[in-house]
Design an enzyme around this catalytic site. Structure first.
Site, PDB file in Angstrom:
ATOM      1  N   GLU A 162      -1.098   0.255  -5.323  1.00 31.35           N
ATOM      2  CA  GLU A 162      -1.191   1.348  -6.287  1.00 31.35           C
ATOM      3  C   GLU A 162      -0.018   1.312  -7.272  1.00 31.35           C
ATOM      4  O   GLU A 162      -0.145   1.710  -8.406  1.00 31.35           O
ATOM      5  CB  GLU A 162      -1.229   2.687  -5.524  1.00 31.35           C
ATOM      6  CG  GLU A 162      -1.708   3.863  -6.344  1.00 31.35           C
ATOM      7  CD  GLU A 162      -1.612   5.175  -5.582  1.00 31.35           C
ATOM      8  OE1 GLU A 162      -1.226   5.166  -4.395  1.00 31.35           O
ATOM      9  OE2 GLU A 162      -1.897   6.203  -6.196  1.00 31.35           O
ATOM     10  N   ARG A 188       4.893   1.001   7.651  1.00 33.40           N
ATOM     11  CA  ARG A 188       4.404   2.162   8.409  1.00 33.40           C
ATOM     12  C   ARG A 188       3.218   1.803   9.284  1.00 33.40           C
ATOM     13  O   ARG A 188       2.955   2.458  10.293  1.00 33.40           O
ATOM     14  CB  ARG A 188       4.090   3.321   7.453  1.00 33.40           C
ATOM     15  CG  ARG A 188       5.352   3.918   6.831  1.00 33.40           C
ATOM     16  CD  ARG A 188       5.027   4.978   5.800  1.00 33.40           C
ATOM     17  NE  ARG A 188       4.312   4.461   4.662  1.00 33.40           N
ATOM     18  CZ  ARG A 188       4.877   3.866   3.600  1.00 33.40           C
ATOM     19  NH1 ARG A 188       6.183   3.738   3.541  1.00 33.40           N
ATOM     20  NH2 ARG A 188       4.138   3.407   2.608  1.00 33.40           N
TER      21      ARG A 188
HETATM   22  P1  AMP Z   1      -3.238  -0.071  -1.542  1.00 37.68           P
HETATM   23  O1  AMP Z   1      -2.994  -1.534  -1.375  1.00 37.68           O
HETATM   24  O2  AMP Z   1      -3.346   0.347  -2.963  1.00 37.68           O
HETATM   25  O3  AMP Z   1      -4.415   0.391  -0.701  1.00 37.68           O
HETATM   26  O4  AMP Z   1      -1.949   0.677  -0.991  1.00 37.68           O
HETATM   27  C1  AMP Z   1      -1.770   0.879   0.369  1.00 37.68           C
HETATM   28  C2  AMP Z   1      -0.378   0.571   0.834  1.00 37.68           C
HETATM   29  O5  AMP Z   1       0.607   1.114  -0.045  1.00 37.68           O
HETATM   30  C3  AMP Z   1      -0.131   1.180   2.181  1.00 37.68           C
HETATM   31  O6  AMP Z   1       0.670   0.285   2.944  1.00 37.68           O
HETATM   32  C4  AMP Z   1       0.592   2.468   1.893  1.00 37.68           C
HETATM   33  O7  AMP Z   1       1.610   2.691   2.822  1.00 37.68           O
HETATM   34  C5  AMP Z   1       1.169   2.294   0.495  1.00 37.68           C
HETATM   35  N1  AMP Z   1       0.785   3.384  -0.424  1.00 37.68           N
HETATM   36  C6  AMP Z   1       0.047   3.245  -1.549  1.00 37.68           C
HETATM   37  N2  AMP Z   1      -0.109   4.402  -2.190  1.00 37.68           N
HETATM   38  C7  AMP Z   1       0.520   5.331  -1.444  1.00 37.68           C
HETATM   39  C8  AMP Z   1       0.687   6.740  -1.550  1.00 37.68           C
HETATM   40  N3  AMP Z   1       0.176   7.446  -2.565  1.00 37.68           N
HETATM   41  N4  AMP Z   1       1.385   7.378  -0.571  1.00 37.68           N
HETATM   42  C9  AMP Z   1       1.897   6.668   0.468  1.00 37.68           C
HETATM   43  N5  AMP Z   1       1.775   5.348   0.625  1.00 37.68           N
HETATM   44  C10 AMP Z   1       1.094   4.668  -0.314  1.00 37.68           C
END
Ligand code: AMP
Length: 172
Positions: free
Chosen positions: A97, A60
């Site tokens: 996450e 995205r």
């Molecule tokens: P992080 O590495 O934990 O900051 O996760 C960010 C990445 O995972 C981004 O590329 C987001 O598109 C995706 N992502 C993580 N958690 C979510 C969520 N709750 N909703 C949508 N996308 C998420």
């Protein structure tokens, strides 16, 4: 505007696994006014800052990154999941996450000293963006800011990216 964007981003509970509330930006992207406003708001922040390149994070982040780069008259470069980029790459492992993965950048994606903005749809724990920061720094890029549409405050991604500057349009 924050509230309008918040209203249009769809919550999908328990995706991709139980307990995660997925912030689905496809509902924002398909709305012409909201999408344009999103790109304009991000663009205005960096216009005049001589940004050379916007880094889009798969998948995205490509949408946000490419539109923002166009707005700034900058180039766009891709950070992709392992095995997708055709040329020589540097790799960085990361946790997100809801899982683990690794990301790659072409070894010649940017030149030392070029000014970049890193773009993605959402900042959660910051693991993904931190891996991208590491890849950009390995190539000698100057990170002006990491920009997101959505930030999940509770997960403290901003702290993980310290001392780099972080900007998000909406926070939860
Ligand atoms: P992080 O590495 O934990 O900051 O996760 C960010 C990445 O995972 C981004 O590329 C987001 O598109 C995706 N992502 C993580 N958690 C979510 C969520 N709750 N909703 C949508 N996308 C998420």
């Amino acid at each position: 505007m924050q509230e309008t964007l918040k209203r249009i981003i769809r919550d999908v509970p328990d995706f991709p696994k139980k307990g995660i509330i997925f912030k689905d930006i496809t509902t924002l992207c398909k709305d012409p006014v909201s999408f344009q406003r999103t790109v304009d708001l991000l663009g205005h922040r960096y216009i005049g800052k001589n940004i050379d390149l916007v880094v889009g994070i798969e998948a995205r982040g490509f949408i946000v990154g490419a539109a923002l780069a166009y707005k700034l008259g900058a180039g766009v470069i891709l950070v992709r999941k392992s095995g997708k980029l055709p040329y020589k790459t540097h790799k960085a492992a990361y946790t997100l996450e809801y899982g683990k993965d690794s990301l790659e950048i072409h070894t010649d994606a940017l030149r030392k000293g070029q000014k970049v903005v890193i773009a993605d749809d959402l900042l959660a724990t910051g693991g993904t963006a931190k891996a991208v920061v590491d890849l950009v720094e390995k190539l000698g890029g100057r990170i002006v800011e990491c920009a997101f549409i959505v930030e999940l405050n509770e997960l403290k991604g901003r702290e993980r990216l310290h001392p780099h500057s972080v900007f998000s349009l909406v926070q939860y």
